[in-house]
Design a protein around this motif. Structure first.
Motif, mmCIF file in Angstrom:
data_model
loop_
_atom_site.group_PDB
_atom_site.id
_atom_site.type_symbol
_atom_site.label_atom_id
_atom_site.label_comp_id
_atom_site.label_asym_id
_atom_site.label_seq_id
_atom_site.Cartn_x
_atom_site.Cartn_y
_atom_site.Cartn_z
ATOM 1 N N LYS A 1 -3.714 -10.180 -7.674
ATOM 2 C CA LYS A 1 -3.214 -10.066 -6.564
ATOM 3 C C LYS A 1 -2.457 -11.045 -5.885
ATOM 4 O O LYS A 1 -1.588 -11.000 -5.059
ATOM 5 N N ILE B 1 2.259 -2.685 2.562
ATOM 6 C CA ILE B 1 1.411 -2.358 1.622
ATOM 7 C C ILE B 1 0.025 -1.658 2.259
ATOM 8 O O ILE B 1 -0.761 -2.306 3.022
ATOM 9 N N SER B 2 -0.239 -0.428 1.997
ATOM 10 C CA SER B 2 -1.381 0.189 2.446
ATOM 11 C C SER B 2 -1.506 1.488 1.794
ATOM 12 O O SER B 2 -0.577 2.206 1.124
ATOM 13 N N ARG B 3 -2.805 2.017 2.108
ATOM 14 C CA ARG B 3 -3.195 3.519 1.329
ATOM 15 C C ARG B 3 -2.165 4.381 2.249
ATOM 16 O O ARG B 3 -2.043 3.965 3.363
ATOM 17 N N LYS C 1 -2.864 3.731 9.280
ATOM 18 C CA LYS C 1 -2.044 2.624 8.623
ATOM 19 C C LYS C 1 -0.583 2.662 9.401
ATOM 20 O O LYS C 1 0.102 2.053 9.204
ATOM 21 N N GLY D 1 1.578 1.971 -1.545
ATOM 22 C CA GLY D 1 0.392 2.237 -1.457
ATOM 23 C C GLY D 1 -0.030 2.987 -2.580
ATOM 24 O O GLY D 1 0.759 3.469 -3.359
ATOM 25 N N GLY D 2 -1.317 3.465 -2.518
ATOM 26 C CA GLY D 2 -1.952 4.173 -3.474
ATOM 27 C C GLY D 2 -2.961 5.026 -3.178
ATOM 28 O O GLY D 2 -3.056 5.242 -1.779
ATOM 29 N N ILE E 1 1.862 -5.380 -6.640
ATOM 30 C CA ILE E 1 1.774 -5.449 -5.264
ATOM 31 C C ILE E 1 2.036 -7.131 -5.120
ATOM 32 O O ILE E 1 2.667 -7.351 -3.810
ATOM 33 N N GLU F 1 -7.815 -1.059 11.977
ATOM 34 C CA GLU F 1 -8.163 -1.515 10.857
ATOM 35 C C GLU F 1 -9.391 -2.367 10.695
ATOM 36 O O GLU F 1 -10.368 -2.434 11.582
ATOM 37 N N GLY G 1 -8.448 -5.997 7.311
ATOM 38 C CA GLY G 1 -6.985 -6.299 6.943
ATOM 39 C C GLY G 1 -6.601 -7.202 5.966
ATOM 40 O O GLY G 1 -5.757 -8.209 6.140
ATOM 41 N N LEU G 2 -7.114 -6.949 4.836
ATOM 42 C CA LEU G 2 -6.977 -7.671 3.759
ATOM 43 C C LEU G 2 -5.499 -7.906 3.364
ATOM 44 O O LEU G 2 -4.996 -9.011 2.785
ATOM 45 N N THR G 3 -4.799 -6.846 3.660
ATOM 46 C CA THR G 3 -3.295 -6.964 3.229
ATOM 47 C C THR G 3 -2.584 -8.054 4.097
ATOM 48 O O THR G 3 -1.660 -8.794 3.608
ATOM 49 N N GLU H 1 -3.458 -11.485 2.467
ATOM 50 C CA GLU H 1 -2.745 -11.705 1.087
ATOM 51 C C GLU H 1 -1.248 -12.135 1.526
ATOM 52 O O GLU H 1 -0.781 -12.774 1.073
HETATM 53 N N1 UDP Z 1 -4.120 -2.122 -1.947
HETATM 54 C C1 UDP Z 1 -4.031 -1.862 -3.415
HETATM 55 N N2 UDP Z 1 -3.248 -0.848 -3.600
HETATM 56 C C2 UDP Z 1 -2.516 -0.125 -2.876
HETATM 57 C C3 UDP Z 1 -2.760 -0.393 -1.424
HETATM 58 C C4 UDP Z 1 -3.621 -1.306 -1.069
HETATM 59 O O1 UDP Z 1 -4.300 -2.543 -4.230
HETATM 60 O O2 UDP Z 1 -1.976 0.724 -3.044
HETATM 61 C C5 UDP Z 1 -5.243 -3.254 -1.698
HETATM 62 C C6 UDP Z 1 -4.514 -4.373 -0.704
HETATM 63 O O3 UDP Z 1 -3.792 -5.041 -1.594
HETATM 64 C C7 UDP Z 1 -5.674 -4.934 -0.293
HETATM 65 C C8 UDP Z 1 -6.669 -3.743 -0.054
HETATM 66 O O4 UDP Z 1 -6.181 -2.719 -1.156
HETATM 67 O O5 UDP Z 1 -6.218 -5.854 -1.089
HETATM 68 C C9 UDP Z 1 -6.522 -3.052 1.224
HETATM 69 O O6 UDP Z 1 -7.469 -3.747 1.950
HETATM 70 P P1 UDP Z 1 -7.436 -3.635 3.785
HETATM 71 O O7 UDP Z 1 -8.475 -4.502 4.158
HETATM 72 O O8 UDP Z 1 -5.939 -4.330 4.061
HETATM 73 O O9 UDP Z 1 -7.408 -2.042 4.044
HETATM 74 P P2 UDP Z 1 -8.129 -0.696 3.657
HETATM 75 O O10 UDP Z 1 -7.521 -0.053 2.426
HETATM 76 O O11 UDP Z 1 -9.638 -1.575 2.778
HETATM 77 O O12 UDP Z 1 -8.464 -0.390 4.759
#
Ligand code: UDP
Length: 458
Positions: free
Chosen positions: A231, A259-261, A266, A290-291, A329, A346, A349-351, A354
């Motif tokens: 990543k 980038i977020s779910r 979000k 996102g995923g 990503i 949040e 907020g690891l995004t 990153e």
């Molecule tokens: N992420 C991912 N795929 C996605 C969306 C997010 O791998 O489709 C990763 C993103 O890079 C980060 C983590 O999931 O490492 C999300 O962490 P964050 O603390 O921002 O939010 P959370 O989803 O835990 O609320």
């Protein structure tokens, strides 16, 4: 034409899709890649420098031969498992024998702990006697199964918190590492857990805002990212181009990315609104990647709403990525002109971490742990509304030198505070303090551990 000929023709047509067509039909990898080899301590030297690496070795010296047990509730998935996956081998390499164990539990246990998790984040919940009994019964089973003979036992999050009942008559020190936001916990659930937590020698929180008032010393450990993971590692320019080509992203024009779910918290719809407002003044494309939408019913509803909101705009690129998209990503973050994280709520907020690590000018909402990362106008821009976000997109796209400086500062902030190596350093310091290995001036090492004086309690 032969079967092979047809396939070749289809492949050629596929390769010739224009950027606009590719946007409608992004090329998304369908298979997980092989896991990369795990980095060694020495591999971090080029990032943090030799003195910092030597410092880790120095701090670990007195801890050589000491034993640590780390316990959490899942071996894969989720940020905690990801951190432990890196932390345990690095401590081990430093001579601190570190053993990572995972508790077991049936569906009933994990249903209760999931409900506790949500309630601790402030969701409504009725704590029943039955739920408490399920929690305690599984805790007992795990206690019977596990041995706790180590010098240091680190329990992560509420699920295994009750294991502390095993500390009786044993000399080891016990630490509770809380990764979740306890700023507004459900009073009954917290009332149930708190007597367990107060049996530990110390508690660790991820942000001053997440801590509670407790009778035991509390420390602040920020979460961390691994700069050598898929990543976050450096990528070749050619790969960035390939990923942008696969997703129909035009690198000759500004790219604004979140980038977020696909989750309402979000605020992807707010990001679209902000982008549309900014676009009245500056040209840009918006990437929302996102995923989790395919396996989360609510995620697919949100994804649909996002697609509808974007429908008439060819410059909004929506990507529903599979869980094995770390490299993609990484490439999207690196290829972007600006990163946005306009969450309404949040965790840490690891995004954002990153994005800052990639020296990206970042605009993010002042919620959860984000203000620990974004110091307004220094390491990024904090916003409180759609309008604020739109204004900052417009401002940063038209002030590229200022934006670049924010990015540089952001990377330094992460390097100093939020890398796995800093996390290892904090653990070593804490272990030294708890084992009484701090020689002359315990206050100094304690201070080095805690960027937030509010949490200092020893
Ligand atoms: N992420 C991912 N795929 C996605 C969306 C997010 O791998 O489709 C990763 C993103 O890079 C980060 C983590 O999931 O490492 C999300 O962490 P964050 O603390 O921002 O939010 P959370 O989803 O835990 O609320």
């Amino acid at each position: 034409m032969s079967e092979d000929g047809n396939q070749a023709k289809a492949r050629l047509q596929e390769a010739q899709l224009s950027t606009q067509e590719r946007r409608k039909k992004p090329r998304i990898s369908q298979t997980p890649p092989a896991p990369p080899p795990r980095p060694k301590l020495e591999d971090y030297c080029s990032i943090i420098g030799k003195p910092q690496l030597e410092e880790l070795r120095y701090l670990a010296d007195d801890l050589r031969g000491k034993t640590v047990k780390m316990v959490n509730s899942t071996a894969v998935g989720g940020g905690v498992a990801e951190i432990l996956n890196r932390l345990a081998p690095l401590l081990e390499e430093l001579g601190v024998a570190t053993h990572w164990e995972v508790i077991t539990g049936g569906n009933d246990f994990f249903e209760v702990t999931k409900a506790f998790h949500n309630a601790l984040h402030g969701a409504p919940y009725v704590l029943t006697r039955e739920a408490q009994e399920v929690f305690l019964a599984h805790t007992e089973q795990n206690r019977m199964r596990m041995k706790f003979e180590e010098d240091l036992v680190v329990i992560h999050d509420p699920q295994p918190a009750g294991l502390v009942a095993s500390r009786k008559d044993r000399p080891g020190k016990w630490i509770w590492r809380c990764h979740i936001d306890l700023s507004n916990p459900h009073p009954e659930v917290w009332g149930f857990l708190r007597p367990m937590v107060e049996q530990y020698d110390a508690a660790i929180f991820s942000s001053p805002a997440f801590a509670r008032s407790l009778s035991i010393p509390q420390y602040l450990f920020y979460p961390c990212i691994d700069p050598l993971s898929e990543k976050n590692k450096d990528l070749e320019e050619g790969y960035l181009q390939k990923v942008c080509d696969d997703f129909g992203i035009d690198r000759s024009r500004p790219i604004v990315t979140q980038i977020s779910r696909f989750d309402r918290l979000k605020d992807p719809l707010g990001v679209i609104q902000a982008y549309k407002m900014a676009k009245n003044y500056v040209d840009c494309q918006l990437v929302l990647a996102g995923g989790g939408a395919s396996d989360d019913p609510e995620g697919s509803v949100v994804l649909k709403e996002v697609q509808e909101a974007a429908a008439d705009d060819p410059d909004i690129i929506i990507l529903d990525l599979p869980p094995w998209s770390a490299l993609e990503i990484n490439a999207l973050q690196r290829a972007s002109t600006l990163m946005v994280q306009k969450s309404l709520k949040e965790g840490f907020g690891l995004t954002v971490t990153e994005a800052l690590w990639k020296a990206k000018p970042t605009i993010a909402a002042a919620v959860g742990g984000i203000p620990s990362q974004i110091i307004h106008k220094l390491t990024g821009m904090l916003v409180h509304s759609v309008e604020g976000c739109a204004y900052q997109i417009r401002y940063l796209l038209t002030h590229p030198e200022f934006a670049a400086q924010l990015g540089k500062n952001g990377r330094e902030h992460v390097k100093e505070n939020l890398l796995i190596t800093t996390n290892v350093r904090r653990w070593l310091l804490l272990f030294r303090i708890l084992l009484g290995l701090v020689a002359a001036d315990p206050g100094r090492e304690g201070a080095a551990l805690e960027p937030a004086p509010a949490l200092k309690n020893c």
